[in-house]
Scaffold this motif. Structure first.
Motif, short mmCIF file in Angstrom:
data_model
loop_
_atom_site.label_atom_id
_atom_site.label_comp_id
_atom_site.label_asym_id
_atom_site.label_seq_id
_atom_site.Cartn_x
_atom_site.Cartn_y
_atom_site.Cartn_z
N GLU A 41 48.37 52.47 33.53
CA GLU A 41 48.54 51.04 33.28
C GLU A 41 47.19 50.34 33.11
OE1 GLU A 41 50.68 49.11 36.41
OE2 GLU A 41 49.13 49.44 37.94
N THR A 42 46.17 50.78 33.83
CA THR A 42 44.84 50.18 33.68
C THR A 42 44.23 50.55 32.33
OG1 THR A 42 44.51 50.28 36.08
CG2 THR A 42 42.56 49.95 34.70
N THR A 43 44.39 51.80 31.93
CA THR A 43 43.88 52.23 30.62
C THR A 43 44.54 51.44 29.49
OG1 THR A 43 43.43 54.46 31.44
CG2 THR A 43 43.62 54.19 29.05
N ALA A 44 45.84 51.20 29.61
CA ALA A 44 46.55 50.44 28.59
C ALA A 44 46.03 49.00 28.51
CB ALA A 44 48.05 50.45 28.89
N ARG A 48 44.12 47.25 25.29
CA ARG A 48 44.69 46.05 24.67
C ARG A 48 43.75 44.86 24.75
NH1 ARG A 48 48.99 45.14 27.95
NH2 ARG A 48 49.85 47.09 27.14
N HIS A 49 43.02 44.73 25.88
CA HIS A 49 42.23 43.52 26.10
C HIS A 49 40.71 43.76 26.08
CE1 HIS A 49 45.71 41.00 27.26
NE2 HIS A 49 46.19 42.12 27.77
N GLY A 50 40.28 44.96 26.23
CA GLY A 50 38.85 45.25 26.25
C GLY A 50 38.24 45.19 27.62
N HIS A 51 38.57 44.15 28.40
CA HIS A 51 38.01 43.98 29.74
C HIS A 51 39.11 43.51 30.69
CE1 HIS A 51 34.45 43.74 27.14
NE2 HIS A 51 33.78 44.21 28.17
N LEU A 52 38.95 43.87 31.96
CA LEU A 52 39.94 43.54 32.99
C LEU A 52 39.23 42.90 34.18
CD1 LEU A 52 42.84 43.81 34.19
CD2 LEU A 52 42.14 46.06 35.04
N VAL A 53 39.71 41.73 34.57
CA VAL A 53 39.20 41.03 35.75
C VAL A 53 40.32 40.97 36.77
CG1 VAL A 53 38.30 38.85 36.65
CG2 VAL A 53 37.56 39.67 34.40
N ARG A 72 38.85 52.45 39.06
CA ARG A 72 37.63 52.08 38.35
C ARG A 72 36.63 53.24 38.34
NH1 ARG A 72 34.04 46.98 40.26
NH2 ARG A 72 33.86 48.33 42.09
N ALA A 73 36.53 53.95 39.45
CA ALA A 73 35.57 55.06 39.54
C ALA A 73 35.99 56.22 38.63
CB ALA A 73 35.45 55.54 40.98
N ILE A 74 37.28 56.55 38.61
CA ILE A 74 37.73 57.68 37.80
C ILE A 74 37.57 57.37 36.31
CG2 ILE A 74 39.78 58.99 37.11
CD1 ILE A 74 40.72 58.88 39.98
N ARG A 79 33.94 48.03 32.48
CA ARG A 79 34.75 46.94 31.90
C ARG A 79 35.80 46.42 32.87
NH1 ARG A 79 37.52 48.71 26.88
NH2 ARG A 79 37.52 50.81 27.78
N ILE A 80 35.74 46.84 34.13
CA ILE A 80 36.66 46.36 35.16
C ILE A 80 35.88 45.59 36.23
CG2 ILE A 80 38.33 47.00 36.94
CD1 ILE A 80 38.93 49.52 35.37
N ALA A 81 36.25 44.34 36.45
CA ALA A 81 35.64 43.52 37.50
C ALA A 81 36.64 43.36 38.64
CB ALA A 81 35.24 42.15 36.96
#
Length: 291
Positions: A41-44, A48-53, A72-74, A79-81
């Motif tokens: 779900e995080t990869t998707a 779709r959005h480029g970055h995730l906060v 986030r580590a794996i 691009r994940i905050a």
């Protein structure tokens, strides 16, 4: 697509104030999906959005926080905050809504992530409580503890931006009301197991809010405030144009660690602090300012 704003429960996603404001992604906790599902779900979302906060309040179960950090580590991505937000539950939901509003503006993901700390200073979050006997979020005196045992006791408590606690009587004088914002706000409130119209009938007019909206109480509110007898409230800037001006007025810097844009003194993506200016630059700045 705009930067994705993510939370870990649906009750932190308030209704959009307009048709332009996107929703928020709800990341499933470990009890609802395994690690492979979280990665998918995080990869998707990133595709779709480029970055995730993702907003990470302090009351989350340790397993949920570990899952977020593990994902986030794996994925080995910058691009994940993961934003640590120390506000009451309803105040957190209001902040999430403001971040959602900012995603449709021309701000970079780094500015949006670091704007959370700035915007939180302008959120007035508190609650009307039937008891403060177990409250440890704000200072509670011995008298207030003793009066909590009265079945008719009610306390006006402000947790943010400055702690304030006052016992309300049959006629609440203006002097005991929590100090309100000196700028235009809307008030969001949510009822727990306390039957009272005080927030909408007395606090809202005293704070001169421009609008009042009721929403369901977040699931973690009773635990955060240490009682189910409450009405939680949060006043905040509702207008996206004002939010835009507030964020745009702050000088932008570049994070020396991950390269993202930021405002304030800390990167929203890697949490690296902004380096202090060299002594020569600080001296020159004081000279220019005449100090």
């Amino acid at each position: 697509m705009p930067t994705a704003i993510a939370v870990t429960s649906t009750d932190l996603v308030l209704p959009a104030p307009d048709r332009h404001t996107p929703g928020a992604a709800v990341l499933r906790p470990p009890g609802e999906t395994d690690l492979e599902g979280s990665l998918a779900e995080t990869t998707a979302l990133l595709e779709r959005h480029g970055h995730l906060v993702a907003v990470v309040p302090p009351w989350l179960p340790p397993a949920t926080v570990r899952r977020l950090r593990t994902v986030r580590a794996i994925l080995e991505t910058d691009r994940i905050a993961l934003l640590e937000v120390d506000l009451p539950p309803l105040g957190t939901a209001v902040l999430v809504r403001q971040l959602r509003q900012l995603t449709v503006c021309d701000f970079s993901p780094g500015v949006i992530a670091s704007a959370a700390r700035l915007l939180s200073h302008y959120i007035y979050a508190g609650a009307l409580l039937g008891s403060v006997a177990k409250l440890d979020r704000v200072p509670v005196g011995l008298k207030a503890h003793a009066r909590s045992w009265s079945p008719s006791a009610q306390f006006a408590v402000l947790a943010h931006p400055e702690p304030h606690l006052a016992r309300l009587g049959t006629q609440a004088a203006a002097g005991v009301l929590p100090p309100g914002p000196a700028f235009a706000t809307h008030l969001t409130f949510a009822r727990g197991a306390l039957a009272s119209d005080w927030v909408a009938a007395e606090l809202a007019p005293a704070w001169q809010v421009q609008g009042v909206m009721e929403n369901p109480l977040p699931a973690d509110s009773a635990r955060w405030w240490a009682t189910p007898k409450l009405v939680e409230f949060a006043a905040a800037i509702p207008d996206v144009s004002v939010l835009y001006q507030l964020v745009a007025s702050v000088r932008r810097e570049q994070c020396g660690w991950c390269g993202f844009e930021l405002i304030g003194d800390r990167c929203g993506f890697c949490a690296a602090p902004l380096p202090a200016p060299p002594p020569e630059a600080a001296t020159a700045a004081r000279t220019r300012s005449g100090s």
